[in-house]
Design an enzyme around this catalytic site. Structure first.
Site, short mmCIF file in Angstrom:
data_model
loop_
_atom_site.label_atom_id
_atom_site.label_comp_id
_atom_site.label_asym_id
_atom_site.label_seq_id
_atom_site.Cartn_x
_atom_site.Cartn_y
_atom_site.Cartn_z
CG PHE A 135 29.63 -1.87 -1.73
CD1 PHE A 135 29.87 -3.21 -1.96
CD2 PHE A 135 30.39 -1.21 -0.77
CE1 PHE A 135 30.85 -3.89 -1.26
CE2 PHE A 135 31.37 -1.88 -0.07
CZ PHE A 135 31.61 -3.23 -0.31
CG ASP A 212 31.29 2.98 -6.29
OD1 ASP A 212 32.20 2.35 -6.87
OD2 ASP A 212 31.12 2.93 -5.06
CE1 TYR A 237 38.62 -3.74 -2.46
CE2 TYR A 237 39.72 -1.71 -1.82
CZ TYR A 237 38.59 -2.50 -1.85
OH TYR A 237 37.42 -2.05 -1.27
CE LYS A 238 35.61 -4.19 -4.60
NZ LYS A 238 34.54 -3.23 -4.33
NE ARG A 386 31.23 -10.94 -6.14
CZ ARG A 386 31.66 -9.82 -5.57
NH1 ARG A 386 30.90 -8.74 -5.57
NH2 ARG A 386 32.84 -9.76 -4.99
C1 PLP Z 1 34.33 -2.63 -3.08
C2 PLP Z 1 33.42 -1.46 -3.10
C3 PLP Z 1 33.62 -0.38 -2.24
C4 PLP Z 1 34.72 -0.45 -1.22
O1 PLP Z 1 34.94 0.67 -0.45
P1 PLP Z 1 36.29 0.76 0.42
O2 PLP Z 1 36.22 2.05 1.08
O3 PLP Z 1 37.43 0.60 -0.54
O4 PLP Z 1 36.29 -0.39 1.38
C5 PLP Z 1 32.77 0.72 -2.35
N1 PLP Z 1 31.77 0.74 -3.27
C6 PLP Z 1 31.55 -0.31 -4.11
C7 PLP Z 1 30.45 -0.25 -5.12
C8 PLP Z 1 32.36 -1.45 -4.03
O5 PLP Z 1 32.14 -2.48 -4.84
#
Ligand code: PLP
Length: 415
Positions: A135, A212, A237-238, A386
């Site tokens: 990400f 992560d 939040y996911k 997705r």
């Molecule tokens: C959604 C996601 C994030 C989000 O980071 P935020 O700081 O909460 O915006 C980070 N890493 C991964 C792999 C994600 O899927």
């Protein structure tokens, strides 16, 4: 457009009904807010649906804990919330004993804090191993920490349709490696990396590992303690349905806590926050990873979902998740592949998490029209649809409805 046009072939509609009938978790769906205008929601891996119970709990919080207890509530319960909810996350979804998980900040900020603390704990080791498919925030933070600390990021370029393999990590591991940072589940393909294997390989080289878990937490079983993981971060939040901007969480193995110093020295991570002393002295244990005032209000929806997840049990959630993604892949193969759709997620369910990526050059316009119709999946550039399948809030019928609309839009394209 006739009703029939947007339906999948009858066998798939019947199969979805059957799977819903046999689903031991089907009753959980009614616990979510389900507005009629949403025909199908397939983006619970970006923003989970709210729970009905959260409405009441937020109202009670405003009247009671906040409205009446006022400042007294900090001492009564709020100061303990980051570790209390952290322990709940550890127990319900991470396989982590209490005292190792804390709720704070955003994933980005916690990632920075832990990466920085980890590389500082490995002086003399100048390399961080990461991958180009992670990400964006992870890649940006790692690049920034490397620059800030005079280190180099060794980038793995994995096959985007799968993910990082243990051999690719092992090829770069050496006595120069300070830290390995990877996503357990790839945010595009849903590939599940070999968390225990890669962790063990990193340890053999004397490096630390940070996972992560943004796309794993709440949908895939992870045994952080059992795999001897050092560090982990994730958002809530996911699949944890904490709501927009819900705080993130960090896991730091007990054995490392008092040896790591995080870079944002704030009063909430101090050994005695209310002594208001002249110097920073980190708290013992997991609290030292806090910086500022905890987001108490934003932890309420998260706590509600964690309670629901504990009731359902993660093994049952994972089993339904596999059967949802199996159904999506079967429809893609039989109904959508003839229209040019390619499955870009692993076919082996043991290596596939809670979402499925379907590729086609027309997906950008297809998704735009789907959203107008109240069918809500996600679009991933350049050509990915997705489909996020949150097991407690998604029915097979809902998935069938969405895929029927996808089929109809692809079949009538340009017509
Ligand atoms: C959604 C996601 C994030 C989000 O980071 P935020 O700081 O909460 O915006 C980070 N890493 C991964 C792999 C994600 O899927």
């Amino acid at each position: 457009m006739a009703e029939d046009d947007v339906r999948l072939p009858r066998a798939f509609v019947e199969r979805a009904a059957e799977l819903d009938d046999r689903d031991p978790l089907r009753a959980f769906r009614a616990e979510f807010v389900l507005p009629e205008g949403v025909l199908a929601y397939l983006d619970g891996n970006s923003l989970g649906r709210p729970l009905v119970v959260t409405r009441d709990r937020l109202a009670r919080f405003v009247d009671g804990e906040w409205g009446e207890r006022l400042i007294r509530a900090w001492d009564e319960t709020w100061l303990a919330r980051p570790t209390a909810v952290g322990d709940l996350i550890g127990r319900a979804v991470l396989g982590a004993a209490p005292g190792q998980t804390v709720v704070a900040d955003s994933t980005t900020v916690l990632l920075y804090k832990l990466v920085r603390a980890a590389v500082d704990a490995r002086p003399g080791r100048g390399e961080i191993i990461a991958d180009t498919e992670n990400f964006p925030t992870d890649r940006y933070v790692l690049t920034a920490v490397a620059a800030e600390t005079g280190r180099t990021v060794r980038w793995i370029e994995p096959d985007p349709a799968t993910g990082v393999r243990p051999a690719e990590v092992e090829a770069l591991l050496s006595d120069r490696t300070a830290l390995v940072v990877l996503s357990h589940v790839a945010y595009k393909s849903a590939y599940i990396a070999d968390l225990p294997g890669i962790t063990a390989a990193a340890h053999r080289a004397g490096a630390l590992v940070l996972w992560d878990l943004c796309h794993s937490a709440g949908v895939v079983e992870v045994g952080l303690d059992a795999a001897d993981v050092d560090l982990a971060v994730g958002c809530s939040y996911k699949f944890l349905n904490g709501g927009p901007g819900a705080p993130a969480w960090a896991y730091v193995a007990q054995r490392l806590q008092d040896r790591l110093v995080q870079p944002i020295a704030g009063w909430m991570g101090h050994a005695e926050p209310f002594a208001m002393g002249p110097e920073y002295r980190p708290a013992p244990g997991i609290r030292r990873f806090l910086s500022g005032t905890p987001p108490v209000l934003a932890m309420i929806p998260l706590e509600d979902m964690l309670t629901l997840i504990e009731r359902a049990g993660l093994p049952a959630i994972r089993a339904k998740s596999v059967s949802l993604t199996e159904y999506a892949v079967a429809v893609a193969d039989e109904v959508l592949a003839p229209l040019g759709v390619v499955v870009a997620s692993p076919r082996d369910p043991d290596h596939r998490a809670g979402h499925v990526l379907l590729e086609h050059d027309a997906m950008a316009t297809v998704v735009e029209e789907l959203w107008r119709r109240g069918v809500i999946p996600d679009f991933r550039r350049p050509r990915g649809l997705r489909i996020g399948l949150s097991p407690l809030s998604t029915s097979f019928a809902e998935l069938a409805t969405a895929l029927g609309h996808v089929r109809q839009l692809l079949a009538t394209r340009g017509g």
